[in-house]
Scaffold this motif. Structure first.
Motif, PDB file in Angstrom:
ATOM      1  N   GLU A  60     -53.377 -22.492 -59.183  1.00 21.67           N
ATOM      2  CA  GLU A  60     -54.251 -22.456 -58.017  1.00 21.67           C
ATOM      3  C   GLU A  60     -53.461 -22.132 -56.752  1.00 21.67           C
ATOM      4  O   GLU A  60     -53.941 -21.395 -55.880  1.00 21.67           O
ATOM      5  CB  GLU A  60     -54.983 -23.788 -57.863  1.00 21.67           C
ATOM      6  CG  GLU A  60     -56.047 -24.041 -58.910  1.00 21.67           C
ATOM      7  CD  GLU A  60     -57.175 -23.015 -58.862  1.00 21.67           C
ATOM      8  OE1 GLU A  60     -57.414 -22.406 -57.790  1.00 21.67           O
ATOM      9  OE2 GLU A  60     -57.823 -22.815 -59.908  1.00 21.67           O
ATOM     10  N   GLU A  61     -52.261 -22.683 -56.649  1.00 19.56           N
ATOM     11  CA  GLU A  61     -51.434 -22.382 -55.483  1.00 19.56           C
ATOM     12  C   GLU A  61     -51.053 -20.910 -55.455  1.00 19.56           C
ATOM     13  O   GLU A  61     -51.047 -20.274 -54.385  1.00 19.56           O
ATOM     14  CB  GLU A  61     -50.170 -23.256 -55.490  1.00 19.56           C
ATOM     15  CG  GLU A  61     -50.430 -24.723 -55.218  1.00 19.56           C
ATOM     16  CD  GLU A  61     -51.009 -24.955 -53.832  1.00 19.56           C
ATOM     17  OE1 GLU A  61     -50.613 -24.225 -52.892  1.00 19.56           O
ATOM     18  OE2 GLU A  61     -51.864 -25.850 -53.684  1.00 19.56           O
ATOM     19  N   GLU A  62     -50.729 -20.342 -56.606  1.00 21.60           N
ATOM     20  CA  GLU A  62     -50.407 -18.919 -56.683  1.00 21.60           C
ATOM     21  C   GLU A  62     -51.618 -18.070 -56.326  1.00 21.60           C
ATOM     22  O   GLU A  62     -51.512 -17.069 -55.608  1.00 21.60           O
ATOM     23  CB  GLU A  62     -49.908 -18.568 -58.097  1.00 21.60           C
ATOM     24  CG  GLU A  62     -48.537 -19.126 -58.439  1.00 21.60           C
ATOM     25  CD  GLU A  62     -47.433 -18.429 -57.666  1.00 21.60           C
ATOM     26  OE1 GLU A  62     -47.652 -17.301 -57.183  1.00 21.60           O
ATOM     27  OE2 GLU A  62     -46.346 -19.031 -57.527  1.00 21.60           O
ATOM     28  N   ARG A  63     -52.781 -18.463 -56.834  1.00 17.34           N
ATOM     29  CA  ARG A  63     -54.007 -17.737 -56.501  1.00 17.34           C
ATOM     30  C   ARG A  63     -54.265 -17.762 -54.996  1.00 17.34           C
ATOM     31  O   ARG A  63     -54.638 -16.754 -54.390  1.00 17.34           O
ATOM     32  CB  ARG A  63     -55.193 -18.361 -57.236  1.00 17.34           C
ATOM     33  CG  ARG A  63     -55.296 -17.978 -58.703  1.00 17.34           C
ATOM     34  CD  ARG A  63     -56.522 -18.633 -59.304  1.00 17.34           C
ATOM     35  NE  ARG A  63     -56.897 -18.017 -60.568  1.00 17.34           N
ATOM     36  CZ  ARG A  63     -58.002 -18.321 -61.233  1.00 17.34           C
ATOM     37  NH1 ARG A  63     -58.826 -19.248 -60.751  1.00 17.34           N
ATOM     38  NH2 ARG A  63     -58.295 -17.719 -62.364  1.00 17.34           N
ATOM     39  N   LYS A  64     -54.106 -18.945 -54.400  1.00 16.20           N
ATOM     40  CA  LYS A  64     -54.345 -19.078 -52.964  1.00 16.20           C
ATOM     41  C   LYS A  64     -53.391 -18.177 -52.181  1.00 16.20           C
ATOM     42  O   LYS A  64     -53.788 -17.500 -51.217  1.00 16.20           O
ATOM     43  CB  LYS A  64     -54.167 -20.535 -52.554  1.00 16.20           C
ATOM     44  CG  LYS A  64     -54.504 -20.818 -51.105  1.00 16.20           C
ATOM     45  CD  LYS A  64     -54.097 -22.225 -50.685  1.00 16.20           C
ATOM     46  CE  LYS A  64     -54.851 -23.287 -51.446  1.00 16.20           C
ATOM     47  NZ  LYS A  64     -54.544 -24.652 -50.923  1.00 16.20           N
ATOM     48  N   HIS A  65     -52.118 -18.175 -52.587  1.00 17.68           N
ATOM     49  CA  HIS A  65     -51.109 -17.371 -51.896  1.00 17.68           C
ATOM     50  C   HIS A  65     -51.416 -15.879 -52.032  1.00 17.68           C
ATOM     51  O   HIS A  65     -51.389 -15.142 -51.026  1.00 17.68           O
ATOM     52  CB  HIS A  65     -49.724 -17.680 -52.474  1.00 17.68           C
ATOM     53  CG  HIS A  65     -48.632 -16.818 -51.932  1.00 17.68           C
ATOM     54  ND1 HIS A  65     -48.146 -16.948 -50.647  1.00 17.68           N
ATOM     55  CD2 HIS A  65     -47.940 -15.785 -52.500  1.00 17.68           C
ATOM     56  CE1 HIS A  65     -47.201 -16.054 -50.437  1.00 17.68           C
ATOM     57  NE2 HIS A  65     -47.056 -15.334 -51.540  1.00 17.68           N
TER      58      HIS A  65
END
Length: 388
Positions: free
Chosen positions: A183-188
């Motif tokens: 999710e953090e990668e997606r957000k970034h």
């Protein structure tokens, strides 16, 4: 049938052991060859066999029992059973209603129970406690009862089970961590696409609009510029869609309620299936981890409905009940066959279950005139507002 076969053998062994222990009390010096063979079987049995009276005093013990408790047969006979099966260890910690070996300490029923449920704790002569699996049989001797107990050391099995449970817990923690990282990668990536590439495309389209205003271009050049503008607009639309799939901007800008509202509207626009959201905006003010997980669960459920359900309507309901959130996702489609719920390829359901378990929640999938997914999530306690 495969599970019950060991229990049947254990039951038969208990009955045989009880019978021959009783016969040993009454056996004359010149016993028959059949009796001696049967007695030899008990003496050489690999499982521990102990016979007690009503006061739990050990009448007989075979060598396997003596070896199990690191003592001798002579030392065991005449002593109380509680020296080897401490009374305070006969109550299973996971089930306060199940009294192993009963109130008197030696009653254990096998009927309708699994072998793993008959766990008691043994104590060796030097004080070491260890797990046992056992069962018991009762024979009447005139006015008194004789109890025969068969025990088996399950230390290795317990250790393997604990290792498996630990590995299982570690895998769940790894899955939850990977979900968070994802999710953090997606957000970034979504932010980079929107802020950098999106702005760049928007600037190019603005410059192209200025070029189109110039008068020195012929019809062919103007047609080319118009085509370029169409392609740029299509690229901007695709970019926004990709960024939204990675991380809905509504989740960051408007919160969970608006993100779910946008999700339902997009579902209706794309598939033409009515999707109704039942929720209170104020009840869905949650932290980012919960909001993201709930959104992904709803997103996965709607994706499964669009692919498999053949539904004509969908209801998404979220209701807060004190410190829990009840989520219901219902459709009137063809439902999910029970045998399909645990298939390895049902990654959608598996993903939802893992997200729910990562939040220590419960999920139930029912199929009756459609599919109903019920999720109950415990919510973190909100910190009290600071006083002025």
């Amino acid at each position: 049938m495969a599970r019950t076969r060991p229990l049947l053998w254990l039951t038969a062994g208990i009955t045989l052991a009880a019978y021959w222990f009783r016969r040993m009390l009454q056996a004359p010096a010149s016993a028959s060859p059949a009796f001696r063979r049967s007695r030899s079987i008990i003496q050489h049995a690999s499982d521990a066999i102990i016979s007690t009276d009503e006061q739990q005093r050990i009448l007989h013990a075979n060598p396997a029992a003596a070896a199990m408790f690191d003592t001798t047969v002579q030392a065991m006979e005449g002593t109380l059973l509680q020296h080897y099966l401490p009374r305070d260890q006969r109550q299973h910690g996971d089930n306060a209603n199940a009294r192993y070996f009963g109130q008197t300490g030696i009653r254990l029923r096998m009927k309708g129970r699994r072998a793993g449920d008959y766990l008691v704790t043994g104590q060796r002569t030097h004080g070491q406690l260890f797990p046992l699996e056992g069962s018991i049989s009762t024979l009447n001797e005139g006015q008194h009862n004789i109890y025969t107990i068969i025990l088996r050391d399950i230390t290795e099995r317990k250790q393997v089970q604990e290792q498996l449970e630990q590995s299982y817990a570690q895998l769940r923690e790894l899955s939850a961590t990977l979900q968070t990282i994802r999710e953090e990668e997606r957000k970034h990536i979504a932010r980079e696409l929107h802020d950098d590439l999106g702005q760049l495309l928007a600037t190019l389209r603005g410059d192209l609009a200025l070029l189109k205003r110039a008068q020195q271009y012929g019809p062919a050049a103007r047609k080319l510029l118009t085509g370029m503008d169409t392609l740029l607009l299509s690229a901007i639309t695709s970019l926004r869609r990709i960024a939204s799939n990675l991380r809905p901007r509504a989740l960051d800008e408007g919160g969970l309620y608006y993100a779910l509202e946008s999700l339902c509207q997009d579902f209706v626009n794309r598939y033409g299936i009515p999707c109704h959201l039942q929720a209170n905006e104020e009840e869905l003010i949650l932290d980012d981890a919960y909001s993201t997980a709930i959104f992904r669960i709803a997103q996965e459920a709607l994706t499964n409905i669009s692919r498999h359900a053949e539904a004509s309507k969908v209801l998404l309901s979220l209701q807060r009940q004190q410190h829990t959130l009840q989520i219901e996702i219902q459709d009137d489609g063809r439902g999910i066959a029970e045998q399909d719920m645990d298939k390895a390829m049902t990654f959608g359901l598996l993903g939802m279950r893992e997200r729910v378990r990562a939040l220590h929640g419960e999920i139930t999938v029912l199929s009756d005139g459609g599919t109903q997914i019920s999720i109950r999530l415990p919510l973190p306690l909100q910190a009290p507002a600071p006083s002025d």
